[in-house]
Write an enzyme that holds these catalytic residues in place. Sequence first.
Site, short mmCIF file in Angstrom:
data_model
loop_
_atom_site.label_atom_id
_atom_site.label_comp_id
_atom_site.label_asym_id
_atom_site.label_seq_id
_atom_site.Cartn_x
_atom_site.Cartn_y
_atom_site.Cartn_z
N ALA A 69 0.99 -1.11 -0.06
CA ALA A 69 -0.15 0.11 0.08
C ALA A 69 0.94 1.23 0.04
CB ALA A 69 -0.92 0.00 1.29
N GLY A 112 0.74 -4.79 1.19
CA GLY A 112 -0.51 -4.98 0.32
C GLY A 112 -0.61 -5.60 -0.95
N GLU A 115 -0.69 -9.25 -0.20
CA GLU A 115 -2.30 -9.45 0.16
C GLU A 115 -3.03 -9.33 -0.96
OE1 GLU A 115 -1.75 -6.17 3.15
OE2 GLU A 115 -2.36 -7.62 4.60
N GLU A 135 5.49 -4.89 7.07
CA GLU A 135 4.68 -3.90 7.72
C GLU A 135 5.51 -3.77 9.10
OE1 GLU A 135 3.18 -6.38 6.03
OE2 GLU A 135 1.45 -5.29 4.88
N1 DAK Z 1 4.53 3.25 -0.82
C1 DAK Z 1 5.02 4.50 -1.50
N2 DAK Z 1 5.95 4.39 -2.30
C2 DAK Z 1 6.79 3.28 -2.42
C3 DAK Z 1 6.42 2.27 -1.83
C4 DAK Z 1 5.18 2.18 -1.07
N3 DAK Z 1 4.67 1.02 -0.32
N4 DAK Z 1 7.50 1.21 -2.20
C5 DAK Z 1 8.17 2.21 -2.77
N5 DAK Z 1 8.03 3.31 -3.14
C6 DAK Z 1 8.57 4.30 -3.96
C7 DAK Z 1 9.99 4.76 -3.27
O1 DAK Z 1 9.60 5.82 -2.16
C8 DAK Z 1 10.79 5.37 -4.21
O2 DAK Z 1 9.91 6.62 -4.83
P1 DAK Z 1 10.77 7.81 -4.75
O3 DAK Z 1 11.67 8.09 -3.60
O4 DAK Z 1 11.75 7.65 -6.18
O5 DAK Z 1 9.95 9.03 -5.06
C9 DAK Z 1 10.07 4.40 -5.47
O6 DAK Z 1 9.10 3.73 -5.06
C10 DAK Z 1 11.37 3.33 -5.76
O7 DAK Z 1 11.61 2.80 -4.66
P2 DAK Z 1 12.95 2.39 -3.96
O8 DAK Z 1 13.86 3.67 -4.30
O9 DAK Z 1 12.94 2.17 -2.38
O10 DAK Z 1 13.35 1.09 -4.66
P3 DAK Z 1 14.35 0.14 -4.07
O11 DAK Z 1 14.63 -0.79 -5.31
O12 DAK Z 1 15.58 0.62 -3.53
O13 DAK Z 1 13.80 -0.48 -3.01
C11 DAK Z 1 11.85 -1.97 -2.05
C12 DAK Z 1 12.63 -1.61 -3.21
C13 DAK Z 1 10.33 -2.63 -2.35
C14 DAK Z 1 12.64 -2.96 -1.42
C15 DAK Z 1 11.54 -0.52 -1.12
O14 DAK Z 1 10.81 0.50 -2.07
C16 DAK Z 1 10.64 -0.76 -0.20
O15 DAK Z 1 10.99 -1.44 0.73
N6 DAK Z 1 9.19 -0.31 -0.30
C17 DAK Z 1 8.37 -0.44 0.64
C18 DAK Z 1 7.94 -1.76 1.19
C19 DAK Z 1 7.03 -1.94 2.40
O16 DAK Z 1 7.03 -1.53 3.25
N7 DAK Z 1 5.68 -2.26 1.94
C20 DAK Z 1 4.62 -2.34 2.98
C21 DAK Z 1 3.69 -1.09 2.94
S1 DAK Z 1 2.43 -1.21 4.08
C22 DAK Z 1 -4.93 -2.08 4.44
C23 DAK Z 1 -4.70 -2.46 3.02
C24 DAK Z 1 -3.49 -2.73 2.55
C25 DAK Z 1 -2.49 -2.43 3.54
C26 DAK Z 1 -2.91 -2.08 5.00
C27 DAK Z 1 -4.26 -2.08 5.51
N8 DAK Z 1 -6.60 -2.06 4.76
C28 DAK Z 1 -7.81 -2.25 3.73
C29 DAK Z 1 -6.81 -1.75 6.15
C30 DAK Z 1 -1.06 -2.59 3.23
C31 DAK Z 1 0.00 -2.08 4.01
C32 DAK Z 1 1.40 -2.13 3.21
O17 DAK Z 1 1.49 -2.51 2.37
#
Ligand code: DAK
Length: 261
Positions: A69, A112, A115, A135
Amino acid sequence: MSESKSYENILVRTEGRVGIVQLNRPKALNALDTPTMLEVNEALAAFDADDSIGCLVLTGSEKAFAAGADIKQMAEASVVQQLNMVFLDLWDRLQSVTKPIIAAVSGWCLGGGCELAMVCDMIVASESARFGQPEINLGIIPGAGGTQRLTRAVGKAIAMEMVLANRHLTAQEALGYGLVNRVAPVEQYLDEAIKLAADIASKSPVAVRVGKEAVNKAFETTLAEGVYLERRLFTMLFGTEDQKEGMAAFIAKRPAEWKGK
Ligand code: DAK
């Protein structure tokens, strides 16, 4: 192959009886924000209502199915904003799609994103796919079924490690744990998913629909209730033209011509 309506954050096309929805926010690694989830829901619902489509494929890019997400959208949200968000509904609505959805997953499939893949009915992964629920690193836990569907798919031990320690699974590990159906080289995974979808789309639409319903029910009911539902759905199919056609075609040694009735 044909192009359909154009959207902002997704690409939509058809190949024969397969409807394909592709997440397309490359700069954010397909992070799932509200506009993207709205479009995904709209496109899946449109295919679900289209009799010329028998099965759906949901995919991303080779680099990322979806990195989760959108953290930037969530970062400042209050409890009440989270509760009121249309975003929640959009996740629930995915479960009401009656046609099978195959997730074609390559690269990052996190949070997400994982998911979303697990809401689908099957997952075809590329060799580069990485599944994770990171998360915990953000001070939260999965919120769209990650603790529930993942545990049912891979078992408690691995799910705990993924949810509490951010363990990632490779495509091969995910295959071994039963999270994905098959793994293909990066150049082939999407074709492989479309081929599987085309195969399903060539079957009786009504039998496919109730087959999906019956298997999904296995996660919701006791064995006795599930077997009872299965029996009722099985019996109901004897009221369809497709059952008569399928069995007549078998006996006549010819291919069946499904009517979806
Ligand atoms: N959200 C927003 N932007 C994201 C992102 C994300 N999840 N993942 C990557 N990006 C963006 C980065 O900010 C970056 O943007 P700029 O800085 O260039 O503007 C761009 O994508 C490229 O990312 P990186 O520079 O970080 O790329 P790398 O290759 O170095 O790393 C990575 C890739 C996937 C390992 C890293 O980007 C990363 O760790 N991303 C976050 C992964 C994460 O934590 N995902 C979980 C998010 S929480 C719900 C429904 C859904 C959810 C919850 C509740 N309900 C219905 C209640 C879900 C929650 C989640 O998913």
